[in-house]
Design an enzyme around this catalytic site. Structure first.
Site, mmCIF file in Angstrom:
data_model
loop_
_atom_site.group_PDB
_atom_site.id
_atom_site.type_symbol
_atom_site.label_atom_id
_atom_site.label_comp_id
_atom_site.label_asym_id
_atom_site.label_seq_id
_atom_site.Cartn_x
_atom_site.Cartn_y
_atom_site.Cartn_z
ATOM 1 N N LYS A 1 -82.438 32.485 9.310
ATOM 2 C CA LYS A 1 -81.961 33.384 8.259
ATOM 3 C C LYS A 1 -82.691 34.716 8.270
ATOM 4 C CE LYS A 1 -79.141 30.551 5.554
ATOM 5 N NZ LYS A 1 -78.880 29.726 4.380
ATOM 6 N N ARG B 1 -80.453 21.778 7.387
ATOM 7 C CA ARG B 1 -79.313 22.362 8.101
ATOM 8 C C ARG B 1 -79.876 23.366 9.100
ATOM 9 N NH1 ARG B 1 -76.222 26.846 7.780
ATOM 10 N NH2 ARG B 1 -73.996 26.657 8.138
HETATM 11 C C1 7PJ Z 1 -75.881 27.555 4.243
HETATM 12 C C2 7PJ Z 1 -74.660 26.892 4.284
HETATM 13 C C3 7PJ Z 1 -76.962 27.001 3.500
HETATM 14 C C4 7PJ Z 1 -75.474 25.198 2.940
HETATM 15 C C5 7PJ Z 1 -74.525 28.701 5.439
HETATM 16 C C6 7PJ Z 1 -76.230 30.597 7.785
HETATM 17 C C7 7PJ Z 1 -75.239 31.044 6.769
HETATM 18 N N1 7PJ Z 1 -74.461 25.710 3.637
HETATM 19 N N2 7PJ Z 1 -73.822 27.623 5.030
HETATM 20 N N3 7PJ Z 1 -76.696 25.817 2.872
HETATM 21 N N4 7PJ Z 1 -75.785 28.680 4.996
HETATM 22 N N5 7PJ Z 1 -75.320 24.037 2.296
HETATM 23 O O1 7PJ Z 1 -76.132 29.534 8.376
HETATM 24 O O2 7PJ Z 1 -77.177 31.402 8.046
HETATM 25 O O3 7PJ Z 1 -78.071 27.528 3.390
HETATM 26 S S1 7PJ Z 1 -73.851 29.970 6.439
#
Ligand code: 7PJ
Length: 260
Positions: free
Chosen positions: A204, A238
């Site tokens: 990020k 994630r």
């Molecule tokens: C997240 C997401 C997160 C959840 C994205 C990226 C942006 N879903 N989808 N949590 N971020 N639950 O992957 O940098 O932080 S998209």
């Protein structure tokens, strides 16, 4: 949870996995690397990114879900906010809904409840278009907890049992670096919500800003934050770099075993 973006303009893959073959190969690699779950997204939520319609999102994600289902039993989460996409993805074999809007878009709550799959409810201040302009909180931790508690309640009222709900503080979604770090440090407090915690910190922009590095040089920063999150009680990480994160988490697990 290994991230597979099918968006030409995703946060950090920069369009490298925008074709079906690339996305499929990437997902298989993440499974081989030890992912317990794959998260598939078709719409970029990067700050300022354009929205796409449900048909296009379905076209990007459903063939991939179907193809993965043929080669693996791995749980597949669909990263979407749209009821139509949730429906199509679960019909194709997705087993979980991951919604950065926490089921606040049209028909999302009722649709997710009807589909009977687990859901991840994420906090976001504002909208993806505007969220990073000037995020403000009086008490970021208290406000995120209050929001998530409200969404858990809304989900339960719609008929989603508590056992199928997890929450996510939404790092980078309407948050400054200080907000993100404060939340990371207080992650333990979110456990009081009584549902599993999912966190996404991988690659990020906070890491980019602190280290002054582009997305392809944020591996060490990402692993470090993943370990900190796990130490503070995150249940699901994630991540883009599954093999490296799995090693880091294995070290933490070994430590936990002597502590137990
Ligand atoms: C997240 C997401 C997160 C959840 C994205 C990226 C942006 N879903 N989808 N949590 N971020 N639950 O992957 O940098 O932080 S998209």
């Amino acid at each position: 949870m290994g991230v597979v973006n099918t968006t030409p303009d995703s946060f950090s893959d920069g369009g490298r996995f925008d074709s079906f073959d690339m996305a499929f190969g990437h997902a298989r690699r993440l499974i081989d690397e030890g992912a317990d779950m794959i998260d598939i997204g078709g719409e970029s939520t990067r700050p300022g990114a354009a929205r796409i319609d449900a048909d296009e999102e379905i076209e990007r994600t459903v063939p991939l879900i179907r193809a993965l289902r043929e080669v693996s039993d791995i749980p597949i989460s669909i990263d979407t906010s749209k009821a139509e996409v949730m429906q199509a993805a679960v019909a194709a074999g997705a087993t979980m809904i991951n919604d950065v809007w926490a089921l606040r878009q049209r028909d999302a709550l009722e649709t997710a409840a009807g589909l009977g799959v687990p859901v991840c409810l994420m906090h976001m201040q504002g909208t993806p278009e505007t969220m990073q302009r000037d995020p403000r909180y009086t008490d970021v931790v208290a406000e995120v907890i209050e929001f998530l508690a409200g969404r858990i309640e809304a989900a339960q009222r719609a008929g989603i049992p508590r056992e199928r709900i997890m929450v996510d503080p939404g790092f980078g979604f309407g948050k400054t670096i200080a907000h993100n770090l404060t939340l990371l440090d207080a992650l333990g407090e979110l456990r009081e919500l009584g549902v599993p915690l999912l966190v996404g910190l991988s690659r990020k922009s906070m890491i980019g800003k602190i280290l002054d590095k582009p997305a392809d040089q944020r591996l060490v920063g990402s692993i470090t934050l993943a370990v900190i999150a796990a130490m503070h009680g995150a249940d699901i990480l994630r991540v883009h770099d599954v093999a490296e994160t799995a090693d880091a988490v294995a070290m933490l697990r070994a430590l936990r075993e002597v502590q137990a």
